[in-house]
Design an enzyme around this catalytic site. Structure first.
Site, PDB file in Angstrom:
ATOM      1  N   ARG A  58      51.593   9.497  88.910  1.00  0.00           N
ATOM      2  CA  ARG A  58      50.988   9.213  90.218  1.00  0.00           C
ATOM      3  C   ARG A  58      50.350  10.468  90.806  1.00  0.00           C
ATOM      4  NH1 ARG A  58      54.454   5.966  94.492  1.00  0.00           N
ATOM      5  NH2 ARG A  58      55.577   7.916  94.640  1.00  0.00           N
TER       6      ARG A  58
ATOM      7  N   ASP B 283      63.188  10.497  93.029  1.00  0.00           N
ATOM      8  CA  ASP B 283      62.245  10.476  91.900  1.00  0.00           C
ATOM      9  C   ASP B 283      63.006  10.131  90.628  1.00  0.00           C
ATOM     10  OD1 ASP B 283      60.739  11.489  89.563  1.00  0.00           O
ATOM     11  OD2 ASP B 283      59.328  12.160  91.093  1.00  0.00           O
TER      12      ASP B 283
ATOM     13  N   ASP C 271      62.650  12.573  87.582  1.00  0.00           N
ATOM     14  CA  ASP C 271      63.394  13.823  87.769  1.00  0.00           C
ATOM     15  C   ASP C 271      64.896  13.608  87.597  1.00  0.00           C
ATOM     16  OD1 ASP C 271      61.245  15.481  88.176  1.00  0.00           O
ATOM     17  OD2 ASP C 271      61.275  15.277  90.357  1.00  0.00           O
TER      18      ASP C 271
HETATM   19  C1  PRP Z   1      57.097   6.822  88.958  1.00  0.00           C
HETATM   20  C2  PRP Z   1      57.750   5.598  88.365  1.00  0.00           C
HETATM   21  C3  PRP Z   1      56.594   4.646  88.231  1.00  0.00           C
HETATM   22  C4  PRP Z   1      55.748   4.990  89.425  1.00  0.00           C
HETATM   23  C5  PRP Z   1      55.962   3.943  90.473  1.00  0.00           C
HETATM   24  O1  PRP Z   1      56.454   7.563  87.991  1.00  0.00           O
HETATM   25  O2  PRP Z   1      58.411   5.844  87.175  1.00  0.00           O
HETATM   26  O3  PRP Z   1      55.865   4.802  87.030  1.00  0.00           O
HETATM   27  O4  PRP Z   1      56.193   6.263  89.906  1.00  0.00           O
HETATM   28  O5  PRP Z   1      55.141   4.148  91.553  1.00  0.00           O
HETATM   29  P1  PRP Z   1      53.948   3.183  91.919  1.00  0.00           P
HETATM   30  O6  PRP Z   1      54.498   1.806  91.952  1.00  0.00           O
HETATM   31  O7  PRP Z   1      53.526   3.667  93.275  1.00  0.00           O
HETATM   32  O8  PRP Z   1      52.859   3.342  90.908  1.00  0.00           O
HETATM   33  P2  PRP Z   1      55.786   8.987  88.285  1.00  0.00           P
HETATM   34  O9  PRP Z   1      54.309   8.834  88.555  1.00  0.00           O
HETATM   35  O10 PRP Z   1      56.575   9.711  89.327  1.00  0.00           O
HETATM   36  O11 PRP Z   1      55.869   9.730  86.891  1.00  0.00           O
HETATM   37  P3  PRP Z   1      57.109  10.121  85.959  1.00  0.00           P
HETATM   38  O12 PRP Z   1      57.705   8.843  85.437  1.00  0.00           O
HETATM   39  O13 PRP Z   1      56.444  10.917  84.898  1.00  0.00           O
HETATM   40  O14 PRP Z   1      58.095  10.927  86.759  1.00  0.00           O
HETATM   41  N1  URA Z   2      58.550   6.837  91.901  1.00  0.00           N
HETATM   42  C1  URA Z   2      59.829   7.240  91.981  1.00  0.00           C
HETATM   43  O1  URA Z   2      60.368   7.819  91.039  1.00  0.00           O
HETATM   44  N2  URA Z   2      60.493   6.991  93.119  1.00  0.00           N
HETATM   45  C2  URA Z   2      59.939   6.356  94.167  1.00  0.00           C
HETATM   46  O2  URA Z   2      60.612   6.145  95.187  1.00  0.00           O
HETATM   47  C3  URA Z   2      58.602   5.948  94.062  1.00  0.00           C
HETATM   48  C4  URA Z   2      57.931   6.192  92.897  1.00  0.00           C
END
Ligand code: PRP
Ligand code: URA
Length: 206
Positions: A101, A197, A200
């Protein structure tokens, strides 16, 4: 259509998952356990075929899963649900979609895609712990549609009403299964109360 899992064994684990004091090892274990419960509920309509079985006492019949399945974790947090899915669906194929994101706009930025094109009527199961704005989930399903997938399900641990609304508006035919539907998104597009997150917390990169 979306379904929220409601079960004491799930609620107990979701509360621990949310707890900021839960360390990554336990977080990963809880995410896996909740994923198994989710899959159990979400896959009640899998197609099966009759097979012969010989018990120590008698010849009889049983049923085996006849659906071909492709699991699609959205990187990176979706990896936290993959082991559990492969445990219960050991013959599934796996394709991955990388998405990050944008921190300001929350728009998903696709950075990798390795999913086998659909060959027939396989069932694609998209897995991602979080459905927040719905941007990542919608992009994932759009990519799968382009690859020819007609039967798709989306499984997540925590969802926000905003994301569910957006997803259902674009994909009314893709069922969403979630272990919790939370209250709202904050100004940073994080789910409240949520769990922070997910990536993380799974990978210990806080
Ligand atoms: C997080 C999560 C989803 C997304 C959800 O990923 O795992 O993929 O956010 O948010 P949305 O519904 O607003 O799209 P992130 O982009 O943080 O990446 P990561 O999994 O690499 O930490
Ligand atoms: N992605 C995450 O990991 N947590 C949230 O709350 C939203 C998007």
């Amino acid at each position: 259509m979306h379904s929220v899992l409601s079960h004491p064994l799930v609620d107990h684990r979701v509360a621990l998952l949310r707890d900021r004091a839960t360390p990554p090892k336990l977080f990963r274990e809880l995410a896996s356990e909740i994923t198994e419960f989710l899959a159990f509920e979400a896959l009640g309509d899998l197609r099966t075929a009759e097979i012969p079985v010989e018990t120590p006492l008698k010849k009889t019949t049983g049923r085996k899963i006849a659906d071909r399945i492709v699991l699609v974790p959205i990187l990176r947090a979706g990896m936290g649900m993959l082991d559990a899915m492969l445990r219960i669906l050991p013959y599934a194929k796996v394709g991955v979609l990388g998405m990050q994101r944008n921190e300001d706009t929350a728009e998903p930025i696709p950075y990798y895609a390795k999913v086998p094109p659909a060959q027939g009527d396989e069932l694609a199961i998209v897995i991602d712990p979080m459905l927040a704005t719905g941007g990542s989930a919608c992009d994932a399903v759009r990519q799968l549609r382009k690859l020819g997938y007609k039967r798709i399900k989306f499984l997540c641990l925590i969802s926000a009403p905003e994301g569910i609304g957006k997803f259902e508006a674009e994909f009314p035919d893709v069922p969403v299964w979630t272990a919790a539907k939370d209250s709202y998104l904050n100004s940073h597009h994080y789910i409240v109360p949520g769990l922070g997150d997910a990536g993380d917390r799974i990978f210990g990169t806080l």
